[in-house]
Design an enzyme around this catalytic site. Structure first.
Site, PDB file in Angstrom:
ATOM      1  N   ARG B  51      21.792  86.095 -57.071  1.00 21.83           N
ATOM      2  CA  ARG B  51      22.171  86.215 -58.430  1.00 21.83           C
ATOM      3  C   ARG B  51      21.205  85.865 -59.288  1.00 21.83           C
ATOM      4  NH1 ARG B  51      23.850  82.179 -61.508  1.00 21.83           N
ATOM      5  NH2 ARG B  51      23.379  80.663 -59.672  1.00 21.83           N
ATOM      6  N   THR B  52      20.383  84.755 -59.086  1.00 18.93           N
ATOM      7  CA  THR B  52      19.363  84.234 -60.033  1.00 18.93           C
ATOM      8  C   THR B  52      18.147  85.319 -60.117  1.00 18.93           C
ATOM      9  OG1 THR B  52      19.814  82.108 -59.528  1.00 18.93           O
ATOM     10  CG2 THR B  52      17.687  82.387 -60.312  1.00 18.93           C
ATOM     11  N   LYS B  80       1.270  83.600 -44.269  1.00 14.23           N
ATOM     12  CA  LYS B  80      -0.194  83.707 -43.962  1.00 14.23           C
ATOM     13  C   LYS B  80      -0.889  82.044 -44.273  1.00 14.23           C
ATOM     14  CE  LYS B  80      -0.742  88.505 -44.069  1.00 14.23           C
ATOM     15  NZ  LYS B  80      -1.263  89.805 -44.647  1.00 14.23           N
ATOM     16  N   ARG B 101      11.445  80.678 -57.287  1.00 15.26           N
ATOM     17  CA  ARG B 101      12.208  79.868 -56.554  1.00 15.26           C
ATOM     18  C   ARG B 101      11.513  79.481 -55.528  1.00 15.26           C
ATOM     19  NH1 ARG B 101      18.467  79.758 -55.496  1.00 15.26           N
ATOM     20  NH2 ARG B 101      18.310  79.510 -57.718  1.00 15.26           N
ATOM     21  N   HIS B 129      17.063  73.331 -61.655  1.00 18.42           N
ATOM     22  CA  HIS B 129      17.236  74.893 -61.790  1.00 18.42           C
ATOM     23  C   HIS B 129      17.644  75.172 -63.271  1.00 18.42           C
ATOM     24  CE1 HIS B 129      18.577  78.677 -61.066  1.00 18.42           C
ATOM     25  NE2 HIS B 129      19.841  78.489 -60.571  1.00 18.42           N
TER      26      HIS B 129
END
Lengths: 304, 304, 304
Positions: B51-52, B80, B101, B129
């Site tokens: 969604r975000t 890595k 995120r 958020h």
């Protein structure tokens, strides 16, 4: 139609043209911003590589083109047993050019043989990674002004590091390059590279201590000791810290020496070095975008 | 250059400007459809969030820009061992702005400190958020016409729910907001939130039954009881059904009460509520796109 | 607003219009290159399928539009327990049209019922895959000049192969089609397909040997014996090589027979057949792009 499978696919003259074009792109990005309008690159990454994949995508978008593709084999038809030959014939219906990273050596070459669009090898196993080599060459040429008359040190994992092998082979075509190969004995360059150096008559020496040669270098090319190349954890741990570049070692270097690194780094360059103006590995990333833009234009035969 | 790391990075006045811009975008989308032509957003999602991520991508595409990035850590160089600091310096060469995120609190802040492009925190662990908070504020302001003089109920997991904490802190800057905190005792808001409420002199009460307070509310902010926040399955099962909003409970509410939810929901709002005009959680998604468009324009300093 | 959930959602007349449009796109791609400017397709792939996903993405980009989405359930909110109904309502805020592949039968239909944008079923479990059927029909019509008066052989896994079932049902609407069903007894078409054939009065026979019928066919539709449809490894191994098309078998076929395959293939068509002009499965991929372009235009009601 041309592909780029090996760093040596372009002659020195063609390479000069490519790097000239990349430099012009750097200076006049606006001139090129619609050069690939309506064109698509497919990024076929059978193993993940954020940096390389996004560099191609940024390059294509900068040229006004579009992107499609996949970022790991899991989300591709490879998991259903499809061959690379079939995949590329399908992709040829979707895109105008493609960049392929594959864990298996030679996969991009096989793809190129069946493709009706230009294929760029974006890394095939421990084998080759030609756009990294183009990036390295452009960085050196842009910041040193030349690709000859240089003493270049290559440090770290010289056995498995494909970028090192490709860069050595590429630089062998230029005049008066001295090579200093700095690695633990277990990670020396493979025999065929030593043979190439000897055959070309290029001066080179192999040493184990970075400090001993630091002051001689015009370029220091650092590499990551890649965990995935080792078969056991102990060997990795013993090795990985052996060749760490830090401020203390930088003091031994020339004022105009350049530090390059193909990235990602783990800890082989201390972050305290990042602010040193001789540390150009992040600039190198930017050159990587320009050179990929030039490559896309060249392979698609787009004239501006 | 500005970043958005915490919901409080913008002053109330700046927030007003941002929400005004978002409202103008809602009314006149065509005016903005080429505002970011030639610009790129990098969506760096170290943990998945459809969604975000897609909201940011839709926002940038609506502005005429392009998108690159990754949707999980597996397909990034993080596997890595690359640091967030290095990744953002690389991404700075590829994109004009980025949304990150990350499962680790503070990662976007670290990134911002090394970045040469604006960084938007798209969620960092249980921490913050901010674009969800902007979305919540825009939804309330657009549908209620104001951000003051409101009684807001927050229901569900108030302990781990970062959207709840952020929204409370953001609303504390407005006048005459009463908070009603509805949760099982185990999932009450953390102590520091209670302190913030007290310090700000905001009236609040903590209750365990939604029915008891339903009729007082102007806004009901529902949250998911996130399975991944629990250490054992039993606790989760016992809790998750405790605070389900259904038609019966909706009957107790004011006619102009609004139900918000940051989504995704599991079963904490019964689907029978979806058709109630007071259920605005899907409208909220649309506001999320407008507010992200406004944010991108603001951080890139694009003037229309 | 229309969706495409089943291959039979379009009437024969509507299908004719769609295929006419696809043919016009094939002939005049430039005419359509900005037809969907500013529009977005969401590709919601809950299970990976490179070929189908990239075909939709190429189609939308060819029309001047943009793409967003996900390529596996792992990187979607599905992993947080969100329902398809909720996801589509969210996606409706982000995109103008969507293509959904889902492992569960009926998921796209559920999505369509809640969607405010057109939903295209891009494959739902073993159920349906209507854009593959459209691709098959366009390939036959383009290369044979007709969709009636044909003898078509369908070979391989006729039990689980949804593309086979859909194609049979679609061709039953045209006149004078004879079906030759070639499979091992364990992988015969399901009973309901036989009933459909009987009800429609279409001549059909079921055989076990490809050689016996090769010379009768105008079209040979080969299918992969999909490993994931089998419950045990042994059955798979015993079956998978039974129906391999090779040069020897091609010698038995008419000069103008066409070989189609929905791809990916594993080894059911020997690569030695690829250069035979009757092997059109890679052309089929290209037709798949045109037909998806036509479909997007049709569902979005874009007029050129």
């Amino acid at each position: 139609m041309r592909h780029l499978i090996s760093p040596l696919d372009f002659s020195v003259e063609e390479l000069d043209d490519l790097l000239d074009l990349a430099s012009d792109i750097e200076k006049n990005p606006d001139k090129y911003k619609e050069a690939c309008k309506g064109k698509k690159i497919a990024t076929l990454f059978y193993e993940p590589s954020t940096r390389t994949r996004l560099s191609f995508e940024a390059a294509m978008i900068n040229l006004g083109g579009s992107v499609l593709g996949f970022s790991s084999a899991d989300s591709s038809s490879a998991s259903k047993g499809e061959s690379v030959s079939d995949t590329i014939r399908i992709i040829s219906c979707y895109a105008d050019i493609c960049a392929m990273r594959h864990p298996k050596e030679g996969a991009p070459l096989v793809a190129a043989s069946k493709s009706s669009i230009p294929v760029i090898n974006a890394g095939d196993g421990g084998h080759q990674h030609p756009t990294q080599t183009l990036t390295d060459l452009m960085t050196i040429r842009s910041l040193k002004g030349r690709l000859n008359n240089l003493t270049i040190g290559l440090c770290g994992d010289l056995k498995f590091g494909r970028t090192v092998h490709s860069l050595i082979n590429a630089l062998l075509r230029y005049e008066n390059i001295s090579f200093v190969l700095i690695s633990p004995p277990e990670l020396r360059v493979p025999e065929y590279i030593r043979e190439n150096l000897t055959k070309a008559g290029a001066p080179f020496k192999e040493v184990t201590k970075l400090e001993d040669v630091m002051s001689d270098l015009d370029i220091l090319y650092m590499t990551r000791v890649q965990k995935e190349r080792f078969f056991n954890e102990e060997d990795y741990i013993r090795m990985k810290d052996s060749y760490i570049l830090d401020k203390r070692k930088m003091k031994l270097a020339k004022d105009d020496m350049l530090v390059l690194h193909p990235l990602p780094r783990v800890n082989e360059i201390s972050v305290e070095v990042d602010d040193d103006p001789r540390a150009v590995y992040f600039k190198q990333v930017q050159y990587g975008v320009y050179v990929r833009m030039a490559l896309i234009l060249t392979l698609l035969e787009v004239k501006i």
